[in-house]
Design an enzyme around this catalytic site. Structure first.
Site, mmCIF file in Angstrom:
data_model
loop_
_atom_site.group_PDB
_atom_site.id
_atom_site.type_symbol
_atom_site.label_atom_id
_atom_site.label_comp_id
_atom_site.label_asym_id
_atom_site.label_seq_id
_atom_site.Cartn_x
_atom_site.Cartn_y
_atom_site.Cartn_z
ATOM 1 C CG HIS A 192 0.431 11.694 1.331
ATOM 2 N ND1 HIS A 192 1.381 12.584 0.899
ATOM 3 C CD2 HIS A 192 0.873 11.220 2.535
ATOM 4 C CE1 HIS A 192 2.369 12.639 1.794
ATOM 5 N NE2 HIS A 192 2.082 11.828 2.787
ATOM 6 C CG ASP A 220 5.396 14.464 3.736
ATOM 7 O OD1 ASP A 220 5.742 14.219 4.909
ATOM 8 O OD2 ASP A 220 4.924 13.602 2.977
ATOM 9 C CE1 TYR A 274 7.529 9.915 12.973
ATOM 10 C CE2 TYR A 274 6.168 11.429 11.709
ATOM 11 C CZ TYR A 274 7.273 10.603 11.807
ATOM 12 O OH TYR A 274 8.118 10.461 10.728
ATOM 13 C CG HIS A 278 1.176 8.053 11.527
ATOM 14 N ND1 HIS A 278 1.217 7.133 10.500
ATOM 15 C CD2 HIS A 278 2.266 8.822 11.368
ATOM 16 C CE1 HIS A 278 2.300 7.344 9.758
ATOM 17 N NE2 HIS A 278 2.952 8.365 10.266
HETATM 18 C C1 NGQ Z 1 5.873 9.928 8.331
HETATM 19 N N1 NGQ Z 1 5.948 9.939 5.920
HETATM 20 O O1 NGQ Z 1 5.044 9.849 9.239
HETATM 21 O O2 NGQ Z 1 6.886 10.631 8.404
HETATM 22 C C2 NGQ Z 1 5.627 9.149 7.069
HETATM 23 C C3 NGQ Z 1 6.420 7.881 7.119
HETATM 24 C C4 NGQ Z 1 4.713 6.179 7.673
HETATM 25 C C5 NGQ Z 1 5.228 9.772 4.815
HETATM 26 N N2 NGQ Z 1 4.216 8.966 4.871
HETATM 27 C C6 NGQ Z 1 5.920 6.944 8.133
HETATM 28 N N3 NGQ Z 1 5.551 10.402 3.718
HETATM 29 O O3 NGQ Z 1 3.946 6.646 6.840
HETATM 30 O O4 NGQ Z 1 4.537 5.082 8.182
HETATM 31 ZN ZN ZN Z 2 3.664 12.834 6.533
#
Ligand code: NGQ
Ligand code: ZN
Length: 449
Positions: A266, A317, A120, A204
């Protein structure tokens, strides 16, 4: 690798002996069992098919260990995310290539032969699209080429800061697209793929993607993997209920035709209705137990989910620590800590936890990345060999071999790793580790200075 002989190999989820594999164009072209080695064959002790790592944010390897100090009394996932946003703010495409290459080299050393990169970090530090909109995707492809790991690129669509179309925060500006811009990015990213790399899409999360956008993304990519973060945090579940009346996984099951293409990353917080429903959907739960422990996410209801026939893959992750066996161990240990019992994720046919976890993660991981797996003719020659001379394997028998590796192996148990027939890890070290680590060190030292 032209031909390789293994004392034993994990074929169809059981050990078979005296196995000779021949490889052509990166794939297994012949497989014989119960045969001797031919002159010139490389000889090794034990071959496993490499695992797919279903969920990685490669750049986060560069901040591993830098968010473990208490910054406020209520430190949690959301404060970690602020630190992570500050870290990524400074990354150039060259940094992303260097850091991701280090992560990918460690994945190969840790038993993964393919990675699903949930990508992203698209735009420049001001949030402006690069002249080539898929510049950063190119950096990830470069990292996969430099290390040899198989790549499933999952370009991420990100538009909002929370449920209900909330505005994104300044820290999210490098991620943002509208649907047309994302279509252009996806087309450009496709042209960069090399070898047997494939591509999916990754809305996302329900926080970052509105329902109409989710529908548009699915129309844009009618086949191939669909990955989405879901139900990782309790606050996320509460916000989703406030927005829609439903929990995130239930919302997806009700509104998004979730099927075997999907991987719900998750899926930590499931209620008693969601567990069998997710299992019945055919989707894969993308479990990342080491990161989920590190971030304080919660404990996935693995016992009930597996009993309901649910599929899972494992992901690294945040890349806080990269270790396939370690992820499987953390998954089983999370259940033991929650239930005060032992040997909880054994299979229905085999009482050995390690073998069951490996078989599940192998199948679920490949499904989630839209590829096939296993040591069989026609499959990619993605092979991990174990050093059976390691003390952890003393007196080993078939039944306990994977338990010994997953629960008691530790460092030094993986010997060689071949990816598409090319040996990338030898004696536990990536063959280009020195150069990859030097470039990584240079990037990280500049960023944290
Ligand atoms: C991420 N990581 O996209 O890297 C996410 C954080 C979010 C995890 N969720 C950002 N572990 O979820 O908003
Ligand atoms: Zn992630």
């Amino acid at each position: 690798m032209i031909a390789c002989w293994f004392q034993r190999a994990w074929i169809d989820n059981q050990w078979q002996y005296d196995v000779r594999l021949t490889v052509a164009e990166g794939r297994i072209s012949a497989l014989e069992t119960g045969v001797g080695a031919a002159p010139g064959d490389e000889r090794h002790a034990a071959a496993l098919p490499g695992l797919c790592n279903v969920h990685s944010h490669g750049f986060q390897r560069g901040m591993a260990g830098l968010s473990e100090r208490r910054s406020r009394p209520d430190d949690n996932f959301w404060s970690w995310r602020e630190i992570m946003y500050r870290f990524l703010d400074r990354l150039t495409p060259d940094d992303v290539a260097a850091i991701t290459a280090q992560a990918y080299a460690e994945m190969l050393e840790g038993g993964f032969t393919r990675v699903g990169e949930f990508h992203y970090l698209h735009h420049d530090p001001a949030g402006v699209t690069y002249a080539d909109p898929a510049e950063m995707a190119g950096a990830i492809v470069d990292a996969s080429s430099a290390t040899g790991i198989g790549l499933t690129l999952l370009p991420v669509f990100y538009a909002h800061g929370n449920f209900g179309g909330a505005s994104p925060s300044p820290g999210q500006r490098r991620f943002l697209s509208d649907i047309d811009g994302f279509a252009t990015l996806l087309d450009s990213a496709r042209t960069k793929l090399v070898g047997d790399a494939n591509i999916g899409i990754a809305p996302h999360s329900l926080r970052a993607v509105a329902p109409d956008q989710l529908a548009a993304l699915l129309a844009m990519s009618p086949t191939g993997p669909v990955h989405i973060h879901a139900a990782e945090q309790e606050k996320e579940v509460a916000d989703c209920i406030a927005w829609s009346g439903a929990r995130p996984v239930a919302w997806l099951l009700d509104n998004a035709a979730v099927d075997a293409r999907w991987c719900l990353i998750h899926s930590t917080h499931l209620d008693v209705d969601e567990v069998p429903r997710l299992a019945a959907s055919g989707a894969v739960a993308g479990l990342c137990p080491i990161t989920e422990a590190n971030l304080g996410d919660g404990i996935f209801p693995a016992i009930d989910y597996l009993a309901a026939g649910g599929r899972f893959g494992i992901g690294t992750d945040s890349n806080i620590l990269i270790d396939a066996a370690g992820e499987l161990r953390a998954l089983e240990y999370s259940q033991r800590l929650a239930h005060h019992a032992r040997a909880l994720l054994a299979g229905t046919e085999s009482p050995f936890v390690g073998a069951n976890l490996y078989a599940c993660a192998l199948a679920g991981g490949a499904q989630a990345l839209g590829v096939e797996t296993g040591l069989a003719v026609g499959q990619p020659a993605d092979i991990v060999s174990l050093d059976l001379d390691h003390p952890s394997f003393a007196g080993t028998d078939d039944a306990t071999l994977l338990d010994r590796w997953i629960f008691a192996g530790g460092a030094g148990t993986i010997d060689c790793v071949w990816r598409a027939g090319v040996k990338r890890v030898e004696g536990g070290r990536h063959v280009d580790r020195t150069a990859i680590a030097a470039a990584y060190r240079k990037s990280v030292e500049r960023i944290v200075a």
